[in-house]
Design a protein around this motif. Structure first.
Motif, PDB file in Angstrom:
ATOM      1  N   ALA A  90     -16.137 -35.293 -20.294  1.00  0.00           N
ATOM      2  CA  ALA A  90     -15.301 -34.126 -20.614  1.00  0.00           C
ATOM      3  C   ALA A  90     -13.819 -34.479 -20.536  1.00  0.00           C
ATOM      4  CB  ALA A  90     -15.609 -33.000 -19.636  1.00  0.00           C
ATOM      5  N   PRO A  91     -12.972 -33.698 -21.214  1.00  0.00           N
ATOM      6  CA  PRO A  91     -11.527 -33.901 -21.085  1.00  0.00           C
ATOM      7  C   PRO A  91     -11.137 -33.863 -19.608  1.00  0.00           C
ATOM      8  CG  PRO A  91     -12.000 -32.292 -22.792  1.00  0.00           C
ATOM      9  CD  PRO A  91     -13.296 -32.576 -22.085  1.00  0.00           C
ATOM     10  N   ALA A  92     -10.202 -34.719 -19.236  1.00  0.00           N
ATOM     11  CA  ALA A  92      -9.794 -34.823 -17.838  1.00  0.00           C
ATOM     12  C   ALA A  92      -8.285 -34.919 -17.725  1.00  0.00           C
ATOM     13  CB  ALA A  92     -10.454 -36.042 -17.200  1.00  0.00           C
ATOM     14  N   LEU A  93      -7.797 -34.576 -16.557  1.00  0.00           N
ATOM     15  CA  LEU A  93      -6.370 -34.639 -16.243  1.00  0.00           C
ATOM     16  C   LEU A  93      -6.156 -35.585 -15.067  1.00  0.00           C
ATOM     17  CD1 LEU A  93      -5.768 -30.792 -16.069  1.00  0.00           C
ATOM     18  CD2 LEU A  93      -5.004 -32.277 -17.899  1.00  0.00           C
ATOM     19  N   LEU A 101      -0.296 -28.929 -17.023  1.00  0.00           N
ATOM     20  CA  LEU A 101      -1.668 -28.457 -17.244  1.00  0.00           C
ATOM     21  C   LEU A 101      -2.198 -28.938 -18.583  1.00  0.00           C
ATOM     22  CD1 LEU A 101      -1.987 -24.930 -15.660  1.00  0.00           C
ATOM     23  CD2 LEU A 101      -3.069 -27.043 -14.955  1.00  0.00           C
ATOM     24  N   GLY A 102      -2.066 -30.230 -18.816  1.00  0.00           N
ATOM     25  CA  GLY A 102      -2.656 -30.831 -19.992  1.00  0.00           C
ATOM     26  C   GLY A 102      -1.831 -30.728 -21.241  1.00  0.00           C
ATOM     27  N   ALA A 103      -0.580 -30.347 -21.118  1.00  0.00           N
ATOM     28  CA  ALA A 103       0.352 -30.327 -22.250  1.00  0.00           C
ATOM     29  C   ALA A 103       0.015 -29.277 -23.285  1.00  0.00           C
ATOM     30  CB  ALA A 103       0.478 -31.717 -22.866  1.00  0.00           C
ATOM     31  N   GLY A 104      -0.478 -28.133 -22.861  1.00  0.00           N
ATOM     32  CA  GLY A 104      -0.535 -26.986 -23.747  1.00  0.00           C
ATOM     33  C   GLY A 104      -1.797 -26.781 -24.544  1.00  0.00           C
ATOM     34  N   ALA A 105      -1.605 -26.192 -25.728  1.00  0.00           N
ATOM     35  CA  ALA A 105      -2.715 -25.710 -26.553  1.00  0.00           C
ATOM     36  C   ALA A 105      -3.641 -26.828 -27.017  1.00  0.00           C
ATOM     37  CB  ALA A 105      -2.184 -24.946 -27.752  1.00  0.00           C
ATOM     38  N   ASP A 106      -3.102 -28.010 -27.321  1.00  0.00           N
ATOM     39  CA  ASP A 106      -3.970 -29.105 -27.773  1.00  0.00           C
ATOM     40  C   ASP A 106      -4.980 -29.472 -26.694  1.00  0.00           C
ATOM     41  OD1 ASP A 106      -2.701 -29.221 -30.216  1.00  0.00           O
ATOM     42  OD2 ASP A 106      -1.371 -30.872 -29.637  1.00  0.00           O
ATOM     43  N   ASP A 109      -7.570 -26.696 -26.404  1.00  0.00           N
ATOM     44  CA  ASP A 109      -8.510 -26.788 -27.526  1.00  0.00           C
ATOM     45  C   ASP A 109      -9.537 -27.894 -27.292  1.00  0.00           C
ATOM     46  OD1 ASP A 109      -7.191 -24.719 -28.779  1.00  0.00           O
ATOM     47  OD2 ASP A 109      -6.136 -26.008 -30.219  1.00  0.00           O
ATOM     48  N   SER A 110      -9.109 -29.024 -26.731  1.00  0.00           N
ATOM     49  CA  SER A 110     -10.050 -30.118 -26.484  1.00  0.00           C
ATOM     50  C   SER A 110     -11.098 -29.712 -25.447  1.00  0.00           C
ATOM     51  CB  SER A 110      -9.326 -31.402 -26.066  1.00  0.00           C
ATOM     52  OG  SER A 110      -8.815 -31.313 -24.753  1.00  0.00           O
ATOM     53  N   ASN A 113     -13.459 -27.169 -27.232  1.00  0.00           N
ATOM     54  CA  ASN A 113     -14.327 -27.883 -28.172  1.00  0.00           C
ATOM     55  C   ASN A 113     -15.396 -28.692 -27.451  1.00  0.00           C
ATOM     56  OD1 ASN A 113     -12.968 -26.848 -30.385  1.00  0.00           O
ATOM     57  ND2 ASN A 113     -11.578 -28.604 -30.522  1.00  0.00           N
ATOM     58  N   TYR A 114     -15.036 -29.341 -26.360  1.00  0.00           N
ATOM     59  CA  TYR A 114     -16.021 -30.150 -25.633  1.00  0.00           C
ATOM     60  C   TYR A 114     -17.119 -29.276 -25.058  1.00  0.00           C
ATOM     61  CZ  TYR A 114     -18.437 -33.254 -22.571  1.00  0.00           C
ATOM     62  OH  TYR A 114     -19.444 -33.980 -21.967  1.00  0.00           O
ATOM     63  N   TYR A 115     -16.761 -28.275 -24.292  1.00  0.00           N
ATOM     64  CA  TYR A 115     -17.782 -27.454 -23.646  1.00  0.00           C
ATOM     65  C   TYR A 115     -18.552 -26.614 -24.638  1.00  0.00           C
ATOM     66  CZ  TYR A 115     -16.439 -29.131 -19.131  1.00  0.00           C
ATOM     67  OH  TYR A 115     -16.198 -29.955 -18.070  1.00  0.00           O
ATOM     68  N   GLY A 116     -17.964 -26.293 -25.779  1.00  0.00           N
ATOM     69  CA  GLY A 116     -18.707 -25.629 -26.841  1.00  0.00           C
ATOM     70  C   GLY A 116     -19.826 -26.529 -27.345  1.00  0.00           C
ATOM     71  N   GLY A 117     -19.560 -27.837 -27.345  1.00  0.00           N
ATOM     72  CA  GLY A 117     -20.558 -28.819 -27.786  1.00  0.00           C
ATOM     73  C   GLY A 117     -21.692 -29.026 -26.801  1.00  0.00           C
ATOM     74  N   VAL A 118     -21.466 -28.682 -25.528  1.00  0.00           N
ATOM     75  CA  VAL A 118     -22.542 -28.831 -24.549  1.00  0.00           C
ATOM     76  C   VAL A 118     -23.081 -27.470 -24.107  1.00  0.00           C
ATOM     77  CG1 VAL A 118     -21.856 -31.102 -23.693  1.00  0.00           C
ATOM     78  CG2 VAL A 118     -20.917 -29.061 -22.601  1.00  0.00           C
ATOM     79  N   GLY A 119     -22.836 -26.462 -24.948  1.00  0.00           N
ATOM     80  CA  GLY A 119     -23.461 -25.168 -24.742  1.00  0.00           C
ATOM     81  C   GLY A 119     -22.651 -24.155 -23.961  1.00  0.00           C
ATOM     82  N   ALA A 120     -21.385 -24.426 -23.689  1.00  0.00           N
ATOM     83  CA  ALA A 120     -20.580 -23.444 -22.959  1.00  0.00           C
ATOM     84  C   ALA A 120     -20.201 -22.312 -23.894  1.00  0.00           C
ATOM     85  CB  ALA A 120     -19.311 -24.090 -22.410  1.00  0.00           C
ATOM     86  N   PRO A 121     -20.154 -21.111 -23.367  1.00  0.00           N
ATOM     87  CA  PRO A 121     -19.690 -20.001 -24.205  1.00  0.00           C
ATOM     88  C   PRO A 121     -18.207 -20.175 -24.537  1.00  0.00           C
ATOM     89  CG  PRO A 121     -19.960 -19.295 -21.930  1.00  0.00           C
ATOM     90  CD  PRO A 121     -20.471 -20.694 -22.016  1.00  0.00           C
ATOM     91  N   PRO A 122     -17.775 -19.737 -25.702  1.00  0.00           N
ATOM     92  CA  PRO A 122     -16.351 -19.858 -26.059  1.00  0.00           C
ATOM     93  C   PRO A 122     -15.513 -18.937 -25.170  1.00  0.00           C
ATOM     94  CG  PRO A 122     -17.497 -18.568 -27.695  1.00  0.00           C
ATOM     95  CD  PRO A 122     -18.537 -19.069 -26.739  1.00  0.00           C
ATOM     96  N   PHE A 123     -14.260 -19.287 -25.026  1.00  0.00           N
ATOM     97  CA  PHE A 123     -13.342 -18.483 -24.201  1.00  0.00           C
ATOM     98  C   PHE A 123     -12.812 -17.326 -25.004  1.00  0.00           C
ATOM     99  CE2 PHE A 123     -12.926 -22.780 -22.524  1.00  0.00           C
ATOM    100  CZ  PHE A 123     -13.365 -22.541 -21.244  1.00  0.00           C
TER     101      PHE A 123
END
Length: 123
Positions: A90-93, A101-106, A109-110, A113-123
């Motif tokens: 998963a994306p990490a800091l 906090l990860g430099a914003g919207a990009d 989004d990462s 997108n990652y957790y959406g791919g492993v079945g997480a509900p969208p925010f």
């Protein structure tokens, strides 16, 4: 009722930090290092999961959507429906990244997108 188990659903943030996190197989895979809270709504969006490293050095913080955590009183920790390998991918800091906090919207989004791919509900 066990005195250590609260009779209500609220918890202070400082009691969440350092709480262990397990996968569904019962393997301890990390701990909650911090929380990411939306300034406007006040909702906790992410638990920053820490694993790896040694004594806080070299570890990465993996923002895990808060709604993916399920508290298990018997374990005294949270259970996630993901494997350690999925979390490691998963994306990490880094601790330095936390300032932005990860430099914003990009970055956000990462994570979405990652957790959406492993079945997480969208925010």
């Amino acid at each position: 009722m066990d005195a250590s188990i609260s009779s209500h659903d609220l918890i202070l943030a400082d009691r969440v930090t350092d709480t262990p996190v397990y996968n569904r197989a019962g393997e301890k895979i990390g701990r909650i290092d911090n929380l990411s809270i939306d300034k406007v709504s006040g909702q906790v969006l992410y638990a920053l999961l820490s694993f790896g490293g040694f004594l806080g050095v070299g570890d990465k913080l993996h923002p895990l959507p808060w709604d993916r955590l399920e508290y298990d009183p018997a374990k005294g920790g949270y259970v996630v429906p993901l494997s350690k390998d999925q979390l490691e991918a998963a994306p990490a800091l880094t601790r330095e990244d936390l300032e932005d906090l990860g430099a914003g919207a990009d970055w956000r989004d990462s994570v979405v997108n990652y957790y959406g791919g492993v079945g997480a509900p969208p925010f």
